[in-house]
Write a protein that holds these residues in place. Structure first.
Motif: not given
Length: 666
Positions: A103-116, A146-150
């Motif tokens: 998700m982060i690599n594809c710039k779908r940050y909101d989805d990545a944040l939701d999973f975290i 950027h995954v760790f920033d998330s």
């Protein structure tokens, strides 16, 4: 030869046939399911995918699918949300972390944040477990730093700044990885929002010590922190350090400094920064609606509505139309000055411009209407709020309970509070309950049965009195001159093991001083001194009590002692002394007290002006009064029109009468 070649080819084909036959004879079940899912997923055949037995779904299969469809995140998300969720499949930490990387690599940050968020809140993983999962599943083909920033961003969004810092520290010390400056900015921003300015500077200096290069957002945070501590000059110094380092400020940088200057009352500095935005930013930054609102808000707080309107006009000339926030600021400014009609006129103007008043505007007007006793118009505005679907907030509820109570509608206030409790909408800070108790106690002796019934109802709902509740009751009883009842409440508070605070002691001292019991008030103040609880409010109350009870010598001795103690004399103390001197002394005595006041660094205020000029008007000539007026203005006293009119109104009327008499004689 031909037969030989044919024979060899046939042998090779036979060998290949044997090879493939062996391969399909013992197939890997996961491979078959994997290929089947891939085919159906590419064609988005969700019905076929729903038919997969739950037992065939594994975490290793999910990780393979995530990797396979890493460039088509919508497909793997569809599979996760539409298929796995309906089979009650429990994904592992590794599989979800792999999905987060994609998700982060594809710039779908909101989805990545939701999973975290789900990992931390719903699935019960700790922040360090999630960090280890993201670290172990890191793959250069599908991952981004950027995954760790998330992860840090999610921790801060949950107000868990300690966890965010532990992630930063663990990555640096255990894994040798530096998070980006953006992650540090996110963390520092949350530290600052927790009202820990000292903690912010400590962590900021730590970040700088690691060799990070600050960007404009870092500098903005530093400027904001300095402005919160009213260190505006230091904030401007940081601004110039930013320019020197080649970092260009943005409009937020200027807005924070301008707002800081206005909140400190330094409108001249705020205006200077506002006028020089273009020069200081080399033409890159222009004021926006927030900039103008900061200036307008500053003038509104000073009560200078004329200049506030001039700034608003200038804003319109630059092509920026006033928004709801600007109108809300002006409405609040007019209401602070007591100009209700002008505030309501602004509301009409908003509606004409197709701007819908927000909850802030409604709350300000309704509060002012209740304060002025106009409960009918307040009810009309409340009905407008309901019709336009503007939900009440905690401030609206407080305004309603307070407004109804202070205007004598205690039953209605109690009923509304009961409705709030039934809807689980009451505030958790006990403000509404304490407000009701205050007005119930102040409602008078004749309504004791109703008071007891109402109090019993409040307590039966699970409300337990705290120190604020006891202080509220004692203060209300003292103001009603019911000292015996106040002492009974005080004793009950002591029995429950609660220690009275300074506000409670001051309420009792005030009540004793006003009820010809100033000697008892003196005993109370002496006891407070032993406990180290005396402040300037306590001593001013006793000082005023001495004068009210004609104990002039005691009052003057106390005032001298207050001066000797240092820090226990303020403008209120001098106003009490001046009020007595104006009544019984000469104009020269008044001037001597004023000189002493200014010499000791205490600035006169509008109350001082009203006391001096108001009393001088009764005893002195117009020239002497004007001399006092000019002296006060020179000393920096801000005057409003009402104070000036009340002071000089009698002279104006007398002068008018003299002119009228002269015209008759002529």
């Amino acid at each position: 030869m031909f037969l030989k070649l044919f024979s060899t080819k046939r042998f090779n084909l036979s060998a290949r046939s044997l090879h493939f036959g062996k391969h399909f004879k013992h197939p890997n079940p996961e491979d078959i399911i994997f290929h089947s899912i891939c085919i159906n997923l590419r064609q988005q055949k969700w019905k076929s995918l729903h038919q997969i037995p739950p037992s065939n779904l594994t975490n290793s299969l999910l990780i393979r699918l995530i990797s396979q469809f890493r460039m088509s995140p919508h497909l793997i998300l569809g599979f996760y949300n539409r298929v796995l969720a309906q089979t009650h499949f429990t994904p592992s930490l590794q599989s979800i972390c792999t999905l987060i990387h994609v998700m982060i690599n594809c710039k779908r940050y909101d989805d990545a944040l939701d999973f975290i968020n789900k990992l931390l809140k719903l699935m019960g993983y700790s922040h360090l477990e999630v960090l280890d999962g993201l670290w172990d599943s890191y793959d250069d083909d599908i991952s981004s730093p950027h995954v760790f920033d998330s992860l840090i961003r999610v921790c801060t969004s949950l107000d868990d700044i300690n966890s965010a810092y532990e992630v930063i520290l663990n990555l640096r010390t255990e894994k040798g990885f530096r998070v980006s400056v953006h992650a540090w900015n996110n963390y520092l921003n949350r530290v600052l929002k927790s009202d820990s300015v000292s903690g912010f500077f400590e962590k900021y200096e730590e970040m700088v010590s690691y060799g990070y290069v600050e960007n404009v957002y870092t500098f903005n945070l530093v400027v904001y922190a300095l402005c919160k501590e009213s260190r505006l000059r230091d904030a401007i110094g940081v601004f110039y350090r930013m320019l020197k380092g080649g970092v260009f400020p943005n409009v937020v940088s200027f807005n924070m400094m301008i707002d800081g200057a206005c909140k400190m009352g330094d409108l001249d500095l705020g205006l200077k920064l506002f006028r020089k935005m273009g020069v200081m930013s080399f033409g890159f930054v222009r004021p926006n609606s927030v900039t103008f609102n900061c200036i307008v808000n500053g003038y509104c707080k000073l009560g200078d509505m004329e200049t506030a309107e001039v700034v608003r006009g200038e804003m319109t000339k630059t092509g920026i139309e006033p928004n709801v926030r600007m109108y809300a600021t002006l409405v609040d400014g007019y209401l602070r000055k007591g100009c209700l009609e002008e505030a309501m006129g602004l509301c009409s103007r908003m509606v004409d411009k197709d701007l819908v008043p927000n909850i802030v505007v409604y709350n300000s007007i309704i509060r002012s209407l209740y304060f002025n006793g106009d409960t009918i118009t307040a009810s009309v505005f409340l009905s407008y709020m309901i019709k336009t679907n503007i939900p009440f907030d905690k401030f609206t509820n407080s305004i309603l309970v307070n407004g109804l109570s202070r205007n004598g509608f205690l039953k209605e206030a109690l009923d509304y509070h009961k409705w709030l409790v039934g809807k689980n909408l009451e505030s958790k800070d006990r403000f509404l309950e304490n407000t009701l108790i205050y007005y119930l106690v102040r409602s008078g002796k004749d309504s004791k049965p109703m008071i007891k019934e109402a109090l019993d109802e409040i307590f039966n709902r699970g409300f337990t009195p705290d120190i604020v509740t006891y202080g509220t009751m004692i203060d209300a009883l003292c103001k009603q001159e019911r000292l015996l009842d106040a002492i009974c409440v005080y004793e009950d508070m002591i029995k429950t093991g609660k220690k009275p605070n300074l506000m409670i002691y001051n309420s009792i001292v005030n009540g004793l001083s006003k009820n010809l019991s100033v000697d008892l008030a003196k005993i109370m103040v002496d006891e407070m001194k032993k406990l180290g609880l005396v402040d300037v409010v306590s001593l001013n109350t006793l000082l005023n009590g001495y004068f009210a009870n004609s104990k002039v010598n005691e009052a003057l001795n106390l005032f001298v002692q207050m001066q000797e103690d240092g820090g226990l004399v303020n403008v209120v103390s001098y106003n009490i002394i001046l009020k007595f001197v104006c009544e019984f002394g000469s104009i020269q005595d008044v001037k001597d007290v004023m000189e002493t006041m200014v010499a000791r660094g205490v600035s006169p205020d509008s109350v001082t002006y009203s006391i001096l000029v108001g009393n001088a008007c009764k005893k002195c000539s117009l020239e002497e009064v004007m001399e006092l007026h000019d002296d006060m203005v020179v000393k920096g006293v801000f005057l409003d029109g009402q104070t000036y009119d009340s002071a000089f109104g009698s002279f104006v009327c007398e002068e008018s009468r003299d002119l009228y008499s002269d015209s008759i004689r002529d």
